[in-house]
Design a protein around this motif. Structure first.
Motif, short mmCIF file in Angstrom:
data_model
loop_
_atom_site.label_atom_id
_atom_site.label_comp_id
_atom_site.label_asym_id
_atom_site.label_seq_id
_atom_site.Cartn_x
_atom_site.Cartn_y
_atom_site.Cartn_z
N THR A 1 -32.74 0.56 40.10
CA THR A 1 -32.88 1.94 39.63
C THR A 1 -34.29 2.49 39.84
O THR A 1 -34.64 3.53 39.28
N GLY A 2 -35.10 1.79 40.64
CA GLY A 2 -36.39 2.34 41.06
C GLY A 2 -37.60 1.85 40.31
O GLY A 2 -38.67 2.47 40.39
N PRO B 1 -24.18 1.17 45.93
CA PRO B 1 -24.24 2.63 45.91
C PRO B 1 -24.63 3.19 44.54
O PRO B 1 -25.24 4.26 44.46
N VAL B 2 -24.30 2.47 43.47
CA VAL B 2 -24.68 2.91 42.13
C VAL B 2 -26.20 2.98 42.02
O VAL B 2 -26.76 3.97 41.51
N PHE B 3 -26.89 1.96 42.50
CA PHE B 3 -28.34 1.94 42.43
C PHE B 3 -28.97 2.94 43.40
O PHE B 3 -29.97 3.59 43.06
N ARG C 1 -31.57 10.07 42.63
CA ARG C 1 -31.56 11.09 41.58
C ARG C 1 -32.90 11.14 40.85
O ARG C 1 -33.35 12.22 40.44
N GLY C 2 -33.56 9.99 40.69
CA GLY C 2 -34.82 9.95 39.97
C GLY C 2 -36.04 10.22 40.82
O GLY C 2 -37.16 10.29 40.28
N LYS D 1 -38.02 7.36 50.62
CA LYS D 1 -36.69 7.53 51.19
C LYS D 1 -35.81 6.39 50.69
O LYS D 1 -36.23 5.22 50.70
N VAL D 2 -34.59 6.71 50.27
CA VAL D 2 -33.68 5.72 49.69
C VAL D 2 -32.39 5.71 50.49
O VAL D 2 -31.85 6.76 50.84
#
Length: 268
Positions: A47-48, A70-72, A78-79, A86-87
């Motif tokens: 989650t970053g 894909p959830v992460f 989003r955050g 870049k994600v």
């Protein structure tokens, strides 16, 4: 399979582990090193926690953060408010980048969930330029995570199936002493160094500790979710008693130790 981590939701992961990986990120960066102007690859961004700590440690030129889930990926995107970050979704064992694309490749609390962890190390080495750095950290589940061992050791007394879960948990890839260092050397990295990083996991109450596991997050949550109702009630009660340890419910603090390793991509 390229990840064995069981994720239900980004919010659940945050309560289970994200808040602690944020604490671990700064000492990991200190150990791994970071310099202004570098191009950094983060393998397994979750989650970053590390992703968003990197720009505060140095004025990097770009950060590419990848994750298999894909959830992460969605949660980190989003955050993100930094145009240098870049994600994308990608496989740690088949990184979609050219040789020597980055100055540094980092993996925080990721390699122990990659069944072919050595292949991931090889890929990190491949995409880092000669003279660049590869670094990673994994939890020491066997000897350095007393809070999580409390769960599995308690469950193993009540449920014979927990023995197998405990064995898998304690001996995931790269967790044995020196194992990650050996993999770095075997994959051609030089000046390889290993250390231990310590944080503390501070919980407000048993609910704060148990909720994400009870909801099925992570490897322990996957085990708990598979219990029948009677066994689940016994395990829940026994782990609550272990957490409380004869005192009223409330704050508790557990040490948490990670193995960390770094190496240099040799110059031609």
């Amino acid at each position: 399979m390229t990840s064995s981590f069981n994720v239900q939701s980004a919010a659940g992961y945050e309560q289970l582990m994200g808040r602690w990986s944020r604490q671990l990120a700064p000492p990991f960066i200190d150990f791994a090193g970071l310099a202004d102007g570098e191009r950094v690859l983060e393998v397994g961004c979750g989650t970053g926690s590390l992703t968003f700590a990197l720009p505060h440690a140095a004025n990097v030129s770009e950060i590419t953060a990848i994750d298999f889930s894909p959830v992460f990926v969605e949660a980190t995107m989003r955050g993100n408010t930094d145009p240098r970050i870049k994600v994308q979704q990608a496989d740690a064992c088949a990184l979609p980048f050219a040789d020597g694309s980055f100055d540094r490749a980092l993996a925080l609390l990721v390699l122990h969930f990659v069944p072919e962890a050595g292949k991931a190390v090889a890929e990190m080495r491949r995409v880092v330029r000669p003279g660049g750095v590869v670094a990673a950290a994994v939890w020491d589940h066997l000897g350095g995570m007393p809070g999580m061992r409390m769960v599995l050791d308690t469950a193993a007394v009540l449920d014979g199936n927990a023995d197998r879960v405990r064995s898998r948990y304690c001996f995931q890839p790269m967790m044995r002493p020196g194992e990650m260092m050996q993999s770095f050397v075997a994959n051609g990295l030089t000046d390889v160094r290993q250390t231990s990083l310590l944080i503390r996991m501070d919980y407000l109450s048993f609910a704060d500790f148990w909720e994400p596991i009870a909801a099925g997050e992570g490897p322990l949550g996957k085990y708990v979710a598979g219990l029948d109702a009677d066994q689940r009630a016994k395990v829940d009660a026994a782990i609550r008693a272990a957490y409380e340890a004869g005192q009223p419910d409330g704050p508790r603090s557990f040490a948490a130790v990670a193995w960390a390793c770094r190496g240099i991509v040799p110059k031609a």
